[in-house]
Enzyme design. Structure first.
Site, PDB file in Angstrom:
ATOM      1  N   ARG A  78       0.893  -1.250  -0.044  1.00 18.72           N
ATOM      2  CA  ARG A  78      -0.042  -0.159  -0.145  1.00 18.72           C
ATOM      3  C   ARG A  78       0.826   1.376   0.026  1.00 18.72           C
ATOM      4  NH1 ARG A  78      -5.182  -0.537   0.514  1.00 18.72           N
ATOM      5  NH2 ARG A  78      -5.566   1.659   1.360  1.00 18.72           N
ATOM      6  N   HIS A 127      -7.472   8.716  11.125  1.00 20.13           N
ATOM      7  CA  HIS A 127      -6.967   7.280  11.157  1.00 20.13           C
ATOM      8  C   HIS A 127      -5.610   7.006  11.049  1.00 20.13           C
ATOM      9  CE1 HIS A 127     -11.374   6.513   9.633  1.00 20.13           C
ATOM     10  NE2 HIS A 127     -11.291   6.601  10.918  1.00 20.13           N
ATOM     11  N   CYS A 138       6.923  -0.570  22.099  1.00 15.87           N
ATOM     12  CA  CYS A 138       7.158   0.368  22.895  1.00 15.87           C
ATOM     13  C   CYS A 138       6.655   1.921  22.260  1.00 15.87           C
ATOM     14  CB  CYS A 138       8.651   0.639  23.178  1.00 15.87           C
ATOM     15  SG  CYS A 138       9.631   0.886  21.794  1.00 15.87           S
ATOM     16  N   CYS A 163      12.612  -2.569  16.111  1.00 18.01           N
ATOM     17  CA  CYS A 163      12.646  -1.449  16.929  1.00 18.01           C
ATOM     18  C   CYS A 163      14.484  -1.161  17.284  1.00 18.01           C
ATOM     19  CB  CYS A 163      11.999  -1.344  17.960  1.00 18.01           C
ATOM     20  SG  CYS A 163      12.018  -0.056  18.876  1.00 18.01           S
ATOM     21  N   GLY A 203     -15.821  12.272  -0.598  1.00 17.50           N
ATOM     22  CA  GLY A 203     -15.462  11.086  -0.983  1.00 17.50           C
ATOM     23  C   GLY A 203     -15.528  10.088   0.196  1.00 17.50           C
ATOM     24  N   ASN A 229     -20.124  13.271  -3.693  1.00 20.53           N
ATOM     25  CA  ASN A 229     -19.844  12.071  -3.795  1.00 20.53           C
ATOM     26  C   ASN A 229     -20.458  11.305  -4.882  1.00 20.53           C
ATOM     27  OD1 ASN A 229     -19.615   8.995  -3.074  1.00 20.53           O
ATOM     28  ND2 ASN A 229     -19.029   9.744  -1.095  1.00 20.53           N
ATOM     29  N   ALA A 247     -14.638  14.019  -7.103  1.00 19.82           N
ATOM     30  CA  ALA A 247     -14.265  15.091  -6.302  1.00 19.82           C
ATOM     31  C   ALA A 247     -13.209  16.062  -7.168  1.00 19.82           C
ATOM     32  CB  ALA A 247     -13.522  14.633  -5.121  1.00 19.82           C
TER      33      ALA A 247
END
Length: 267
Positions: A78, A127, A138, A163, A203, A229, A247
């Site tokens: 992604r 989000h 951590c 990490c 959207g 939309n 849009a």
């Protein structure tokens, strides 16, 4: 007076005037805006390795615990798609709108950085942010190496980095299903929704809570709600105006109608 958009439809003169005279505009964007830049949504049909999985089942803490390489690979795929994408005219129009109204707040449900790349500042990411990974154990921030990840089109499993502080696995900086929204971002979004006099919902399906509460909060406190939309959504019944269409076409046309001679959507 009515104003005509690029598709030949008429914008209500009252709607144009409401935008032109608004003091505080909130723009709430959802996956549909990024989809117009080619960023796949969770509702799109998946291909390759990902066709075997429900995308929403890969976006949970339990999924990461059970198979971190699968989930990290999904998000690397992604991230590569996001980095190859470019802001579209809707992103550019949102950035340009900031120069036309006294106050603009941009709230997005998207985890990409397309708004920022288009020139918007201070974007509220409900989000999380894909480009800001951190340790799963951590919480220490971690930085991706430079460049676009070289991920095959069909996807693959990728072991997440360790990490440097505790050797725990690095996770994407997004909000997974079952996790709470970042508190500061959510409080800022609530204040903006309650304090604006016009909200543009663009959207978004308005199905994911608690983000879907924001348009209702805006309406309840007296704001005008304009929805853009191409599909019917749960906001149809409360929006003062529903503008069906993409849009990247509809928003720039609306802004040209409201701010004749003052818009530069490519800025």
């Amino acid at each position: 007076m009515n104003d005509m958009n690029d598709s030949g439809a008429l914008f209500s003169g009252q709607m144009v005037a409401a935008l032109r005279h608004a003091r505080h505009v909130v723009v709430l964007t959802g996956a549909g805006v990024s989809a117009e830049s080619g960023v796949p949504t969770f509702r799109d049909a998946q291909t390759g390795l990902w066709a075997r999985y429900d995308a929403t089942a890969l976006a949970t803490p339990d999924a990461f615990r059970a198979d971190p390489a699968l989930v990290w690979g999904w998000y690397e795929w992604r991230r590569a798609a996001v980095m190859r994408a470019a802001p579209n005219p809707a992103h550019a129009a949102v950035a340009a709108l900031a120069r036309q109204v006294p106050e603009l707040t941009v709230i997005t449900q998207n985890v990409d950085d397309l708004h920022e790349r288009a020139g918007s500042a201070g974007v509220i990411h409900l989000h999380g942010r894909l480009m800001q990974p951190r340790c799963f154990q951590c919480g220490t921030p971690w930085r991706y190496p430079a460049g676009v990840p070289d991920e095959p089109e069909g996807g693959r499993r990728v072991t997440p980095p360790d990490c440097p502080r505790c050797a725990g696995p690095i996770r994407p900086g997004v909000v997974w299903f079952g996790e709470g929204l970042p508190a500061d971002e959510w409080q800022s979004a609530l204040a903006a929704a309650a304090g604006c006099d016009l909200m543009l919902a663009i959207g978004t399906s308005a199905l994911v809570y608690p983000a879907a509460e924001l348009p209702q909060i805006a309406v309840n406190t007296g704001a005008t709600l304009v929805q853009i939309n191409p599909q019917a959504t749960s906001l149809d019944g409360i929006a003062h105006w529903n503008l069906p269409g993409a849009a990247g076409i509809t928003l720039p046309a609306l802004l040209r109608a409201a701010f004749v001679g003052g818009m530069n959507e490519t800025a």
